[in-house]
Design an enzyme around this catalytic site. Structure first.
Site, short mmCIF file in Angstrom:
data_model
loop_
_atom_site.label_atom_id
_atom_site.label_comp_id
_atom_site.label_asym_id
_atom_site.label_seq_id
_atom_site.Cartn_x
_atom_site.Cartn_y
_atom_site.Cartn_z
N ASP A 80 0.79 -1.13 -0.14
CA ASP A 80 0.31 0.01 0.18
C ASP A 80 0.80 1.38 0.08
OD1 ASP A 80 1.19 -0.57 2.67
OD2 ASP A 80 -0.80 0.59 3.89
N GLU A 175 0.22 -1.39 5.62
CA GLU A 175 1.00 -1.13 6.70
C GLU A 175 1.50 0.72 6.68
OE1 GLU A 175 5.34 0.95 7.88
OE2 GLU A 175 4.18 1.19 5.68
#
Length: 417
Positions: A80, A175
């Site tokens: 991400d 994350e």
């Protein structure tokens, strides 16, 4: 190495921005678009045991090619990108043989990446830089780590003369919103230790990070006609401002560095009857971290005594300093350090002024230092990464695998030199 740049450019073209307000994992379905591509590519290069679970966690294995038993090690990166800045329609610019001068990212918006402000640029003169076009972030955090890890595995597959033990790799969602390790299956991963490929400039090697917590302060006021408000009105906006005034003024991100802790107010809104403050607490030292939380509680009690129980405080711990879990197995840091030195890279061992999946994973039983991926100025339009830094990261991964096979006994202990 041939596919490294193309691989990275393909990955950053896919929008994978995570969403801190989502309750699902992954927090955004678009992260699955990159996950599907990664799974396909892992099969193509010859990785084994390739899997993706319902939450988009990807794992794969490169079996060892030596007869002796050595520990299984791992490498982890996240898919991400930060919700702080757009990751949609990323259009990278490639600056070959960088001349050390200003780089115009976007002429129409007058957005310039300048070494006068970002002096790290000066160390990359003559190299190939990958930048944004000034309208999005780049996504080197952490698609560089993803590309580097896959490229390193491909290199080892293509060069069986390099001896190594079993290697596990994993790619995680979310994350950037602090959930990258929440649903990570450490037992399934099966590594004795791992490295997150999620650091910044070349040479970074980190095994310390902040202790972290979030805090939300809700102030409930009393609205009274301002002409008749004396000794009756409680203006929640003013109480919230008073709360902030009682925090140490210099202990904020813009005035701290190295191992300094801080309070960071990132949201403030209010009306007379209700005001809310959201902030984060960070400190490397566990004692200082606790003292920061106690200060918020003390301020809350002080204002409640002054204004009549109008302030509510909620603190939630987020992650802890992984140092206490890494130091007992410090040889995993020493191997990474030796890998860098053998490649002519000067290790930069310093605490992370932030968090990492490695922190949570270390407390889940998977000691996990952090290694550079090569990028700079993450989470914004000035983000860039030198291609040469990415190439060095690949070399470090390969060298760690090689050194582990040479230096580590079957019991997990490092051989004495």
């Amino acid at each position: 190495m041939d596919r490294l740049l193309d691989r990275f450019l393909e990955y950053v073209a896919i929008d994978t921005q995570s969403d801190p307000y989502s309750k699902t994992t992954p927090s955004t379905e678009k992260q699955r678009n990159l996950a599907k591509k990664i799974v396909m590519e892992l099969h193509q290069i010859g990785m084994q045991d390739v899997s993706i679970d319902a939450n988009a966690y990807i794992m794969a294995t490169l079996p060892g090619n030596i007869e002796k038993t050595v520990p299984t090690i791992g490498f982890i990166s996240h898919m991400d990108t930060s919700p702080d800045f757009s990751g949609k329609n990323v259009k990278p610019q490639i600056i070959e043989n960088y001349d050390g001068k200003d780089i115009v990212l976007n002429s129409s918006k007058n957005i310039v990446l300048s070494p006068k402000y970002f002096d790290d640029l000066e160390q990359y003169i003559g190299q190939t830089l990958i930048t944004t076009d000034g309208t999005t972030l780049l996504g080197a955090d952490d698609k560089a780590g993803v590309a580097e890890t896959i490229t390193a595995m491909e290199y080892l597959i293509q060069h069986p003369e390099i001896k190594h033990g079993p290697i596990r790799i994993a790619f995680t969602p979310d994350e950037e919103i602090g959930r990258g390790a929440h649903l990570f299956d450490v037992e399934k991963f099966g590594a004795e230790w791992a490295y997150t490929m999620d650091g910044s400039q070349v040479g970074e090697l980190e095994y310390e990070n902040f202790n972290a917590a979030s805090a939300k302060i809700i102030v409930s006021g009393k609205s009274v006609h301002p002409g008749y408000a004396k000794n009756k009105m409680v203006n929640a906006i003013n109480v919230a401002n008073e709360f902030l005034s009682l925090l140490p003024a210099r202990e904020v991100p813009e005035h701290t560095s190295d191992r300094d802790g801080f309070f960071h107010v990132h949201k403030l809104k209010g009306e007379i009857e209700n005001a809310q403050i959201e902030l984060i607490i960070r400190d490397h030292d566990a004692g200082h971290f606790q003292a920061r939380k106690e200060l918020l509680d003390d301020i809350t009690q002080k204002l409640n005594k002054k204004y009549g129980d109008c302030v509510a405080l909620k603190i939630e711990d987020q992650y802890r300093n992984m140092r206490e879990k890494v130091e007992p197995v410090f040889h995993i840091v020493e191997i990474a350090k030796e890998a860098m030195e053998s490649l002519g890279i000067e290790p930069i061992i310093k605490p992370i002024r932030g968090g990492t999946d490695g922190s949570q994973l270390s407390f889940m039983g998977l000691p996990c230092p952090n290694i550079f991926a090569g990028g700079h100025n993450f989470h914004g339009k000035y983000e860039y990464i030198p291609l040469e830094s990415m190439q060095k990261a690949v070399q470090v991964i390969v060298k760690i695998c090689e050194l582990t096979a040479i230096q580590i006994k079957s019991n997990g202990k490092r051989k004495k030199s």
